[in-house]
Write a protein that holds these residues in place. Sequence first.
Motif, mmCIF file in Angstrom:
data_model
loop_
_atom_site.group_PDB
_atom_site.id
_atom_site.type_symbol
_atom_site.label_atom_id
_atom_site.label_comp_id
_atom_site.label_asym_id
_atom_site.label_seq_id
_atom_site.Cartn_x
_atom_site.Cartn_y
_atom_site.Cartn_z
ATOM 1 N N GLN A 15 -6.522 7.528 5.365
ATOM 2 C CA GLN A 15 -5.067 7.382 5.352
ATOM 3 C C GLN A 15 -4.407 8.518 6.142
ATOM 4 N N GLU A 16 -3.104 8.354 6.367
ATOM 5 C CA GLU A 16 -2.349 9.359 7.131
ATOM 6 C C GLU A 16 -2.452 10.738 6.480
ATOM 7 N N TYR A 17 -2.449 10.745 5.159
ATOM 8 C CA TYR A 17 -2.582 11.993 4.417
ATOM 9 C C TYR A 17 -3.731 11.823 3.431
ATOM 10 N N SER A 18 -4.551 12.836 3.305
ATOM 11 C CA SER A 18 -5.635 12.793 2.312
ATOM 12 C C SER A 18 -5.948 14.209 1.845
ATOM 13 N N ASP A 19 -6.415 14.295 0.620
ATOM 14 C CA ASP A 19 -6.776 15.590 0.042
ATOM 15 C C ASP A 19 -7.742 15.328 -1.111
ATOM 16 N N THR A 20 -8.349 16.403 -1.583
ATOM 17 C CA THR A 20 -9.323 16.301 -2.667
ATOM 18 C C THR A 20 -8.984 17.344 -3.723
ATOM 19 N N LEU A 21 -8.961 16.904 -4.965
ATOM 20 C CA LEU A 21 -8.766 17.812 -6.104
ATOM 21 C C LEU A 21 -10.110 17.952 -6.811
ATOM 22 N N PRO A 22 -10.751 19.135 -6.688
ATOM 23 C CA PRO A 22 -12.142 19.272 -7.193
ATOM 24 C C PRO A 22 -12.277 19.054 -8.687
ATOM 25 N N ARG A 23 -11.377 19.623 -9.465
ATOM 26 C CA ARG A 23 -11.480 19.484 -10.918
ATOM 27 C C ARG A 23 -10.130 18.988 -11.428
ATOM 28 N N ALA A 24 -9.988 17.676 -11.491
ATOM 29 C CA ALA A 24 -8.696 17.092 -11.889
ATOM 30 C C ALA A 24 -8.920 15.739 -12.532
ATOM 31 N N SER A 25 -7.888 15.269 -13.243
ATOM 32 C CA SER A 25 -7.933 13.957 -13.902
ATOM 33 C C SER A 25 -6.957 13.022 -13.207
ATOM 34 N N SER A 75 17.375 0.565 4.903
ATOM 35 C CA SER A 75 16.164 0.560 5.729
ATOM 36 C C SER A 75 15.663 1.963 6.042
ATOM 37 N N PHE A 76 16.529 2.981 5.850
ATOM 38 C CA PHE A 76 16.093 4.350 6.077
ATOM 39 C C PHE A 76 15.321 4.908 4.882
ATOM 40 N N LEU A 77 15.289 4.178 3.756
ATOM 41 C CA LEU A 77 14.497 4.621 2.621
ATOM 42 C C LEU A 77 13.016 4.475 2.949
ATOM 43 N N SER A 78 12.238 5.486 2.599
ATOM 44 C CA SER A 78 10.803 5.463 2.892
ATOM 45 C C SER A 78 10.060 4.578 1.890
ATOM 46 N N HIS A 79 9.190 3.737 2.404
ATOM 47 C CA HIS A 79 8.266 2.995 1.541
ATOM 48 C C HIS A 79 6.944 3.754 1.570
ATOM 49 N N THR A 80 6.596 4.357 0.460
ATOM 50 C CA THR A 80 5.438 5.247 0.384
ATOM 51 C C THR A 80 4.389 4.652 -0.550
ATOM 52 N N GLN A 81 3.119 4.716 -0.122
ATOM 53 C CA GLN A 81 1.994 4.220 -0.921
ATOM 54 C C GLN A 81 0.962 5.331 -1.070
ATOM 55 N N ILE A 82 0.411 5.442 -2.287
ATOM 56 C CA ILE A 82 -0.587 6.472 -2.587
ATOM 57 C C ILE A 82 -1.767 5.811 -3.305
ATOM 58 N N TRP A 83 -2.968 6.192 -2.891
ATOM 59 C CA TRP A 83 -4.189 5.723 -3.531
ATOM 60 C C TRP A 83 -4.983 6.938 -4.020
ATOM 61 N N VAL A 87 -10.965 14.206 -7.786
ATOM 62 C CA VAL A 87 -10.014 13.136 -7.490
ATOM 63 C C VAL A 87 -9.728 13.148 -5.988
ATOM 64 N N VAL A 88 -10.025 12.021 -5.339
ATOM 65 C CA VAL A 88 -9.742 11.866 -3.903
ATOM 66 C C VAL A 88 -8.396 11.157 -3.777
ATOM 67 N N VAL A 89 -7.463 11.743 -3.035
ATOM 68 C CA VAL A 89 -6.094 11.226 -2.922
ATOM 69 C C VAL A 89 -5.758 10.968 -1.454
ATOM 70 N N GLY A 90 -5.086 9.857 -1.194
ATOM 71 C CA GLY A 90 -4.609 9.550 0.160
ATOM 72 C C GLY A 90 -3.323 8.747 0.091
ATOM 73 N N GLY A 91 -2.566 8.756 1.162
ATOM 74 C CA GLY A 91 -1.311 8.012 1.162
ATOM 75 C C GLY A 91 -0.728 7.853 2.555
ATOM 76 N N LYS A 92 0.321 7.041 2.632
ATOM 77 C CA LYS A 92 1.020 6.823 3.907
ATOM 78 C C LYS A 92 2.465 6.436 3.617
ATOM 79 N N THR A 93 3.306 6.563 4.615
ATOM 80 C CA THR A 93 4.709 6.195 4.506
ATOM 81 C C THR A 93 5.192 5.674 5.851
ATOM 82 N N ASN A 94 6.277 4.877 5.828
ATOM 83 C CA ASN A 94 6.802 4.326 7.078
ATOM 84 C C ASN A 94 8.008 5.101 7.594
#
Length: 432
Positions: free
Chosen positions: A97-107, A375-383, A391-398
């Motif tokens: 994804q456009e943004y991604s990160d990893t949290l080593p010890r997280a729920s 239409s200027f409001l961001s539609h943001t998705q996170i997985w 916890v592996v995290v990623g997301g994108k926005t328009n």
Amino acid sequence: MFTVAALMALGTVIEQGETPDFYFQKYPEENPVLGFFTWRWIFALGFDHMYSSPVFLGTLILLGASLMACTYTTQIPLVKVAKRWSFVHSPVSIRKQEYSDTLPRASIQDLGIILMGAGYEVFLKGPSLYAFKGLAGRFAPIGVHLALLLIMVGGTVSATGSFRGSVNVPQGLNFVIGDVLEPSGFLSTPSETFNTEVHVNRFYMDYYDSGEVSQFHSDLSLFDINGKEIMRKTISVNDPLRYGGITIYQTDWSLSALQVMRDEAGPYNLAMAPLKVNGDKKLYGTFLPVGDTDSTNLKGISMLARDTQSVVLYDQEGKFAGVRRPNSNLPIDIDGVKIIILEAIGSTGLDLKTDPGVPVVYAGFGFLMLTTCISFLSHTQIWALQDGTTVVVGGKTNRAKADFSDDMDFMLDQVPEIVEPSSSTRPESASG
């Protein structure tokens, strides 16, 4: 859209609704504009009535079809996809994804609570998380397209279904609305309101201290077909009368007559005619015959007025004789003739129109402003995916892609770290 804009600009440059003689003289074949553009082009393409011409309306239809096709094939499928709960079960897919990160010890549950506090809709399915916000930003382009279609439909209705007309009416006279209005297109349909009669009760003007006209007013009464007064209103510039879908605007004025007394006889109404002067100033004149009216060398007293405030009089030789204010009842003697100026009778210039497309156009522009802002409001998705204690995290926005990374870093910094309990070994005691 560029073609529509270009045709609208051309319709502003080319005078609309003039007589054929006007175009023959303005765009002659002997001296064509740009070397080729003549009156033949104007009449062949209907550019003398641009906004109801087949070229302009056909271009609007093509633009409308394009917008509807884009909405159906692109925007609606995007919204359907955005509404689905889209869980990802592979860390590799999340890291793409456009943004991604990893949290080593997280729920992942703690991450979900943080995202909910930031306004996200959060969904959990086993070790997977899906969150989104700003879904309205996905719907907004559809609204923009619908607003543009409304504006075009309203403009088309206005161009093909309106009536317009102008009239100059002296104070005290009447006219029938239907006698003034002319259709602008093939969809123009008269209504019962066209039988309404308009009576000009009074016309008067306001003046600045300098003597210049500041505003002019018309006191109008509307009568139905049975002669019953159904409405009365005094209109002025920017304050029209509206009735039954018809709007009457105050647009102009003139002087129609001077009412005078001559040697205690009368009153007489002397018709006034407009005179040509340099610039945009108005000047009206009339003539009071003196002596034998059958003479070939008829002479008389000339009277000139710029407005209803004062009248300038000249004797039979054309020499200045004096100035009188209407309604002052102050006599003036010119060549043995006693004259009293009783009243300067004004004539009101009115523009009338019916425009059934205006409410649709206004609604379209209002909806366009609203949906454009949305239409200027961001539609943001996170997985996110729980992979053991990681916890592996990623997301994108328009929209606002630069701010998205900062927002994600701020939220992930708030996710608490899981601390594993330390194991302590107790020595066994010897038993006797």
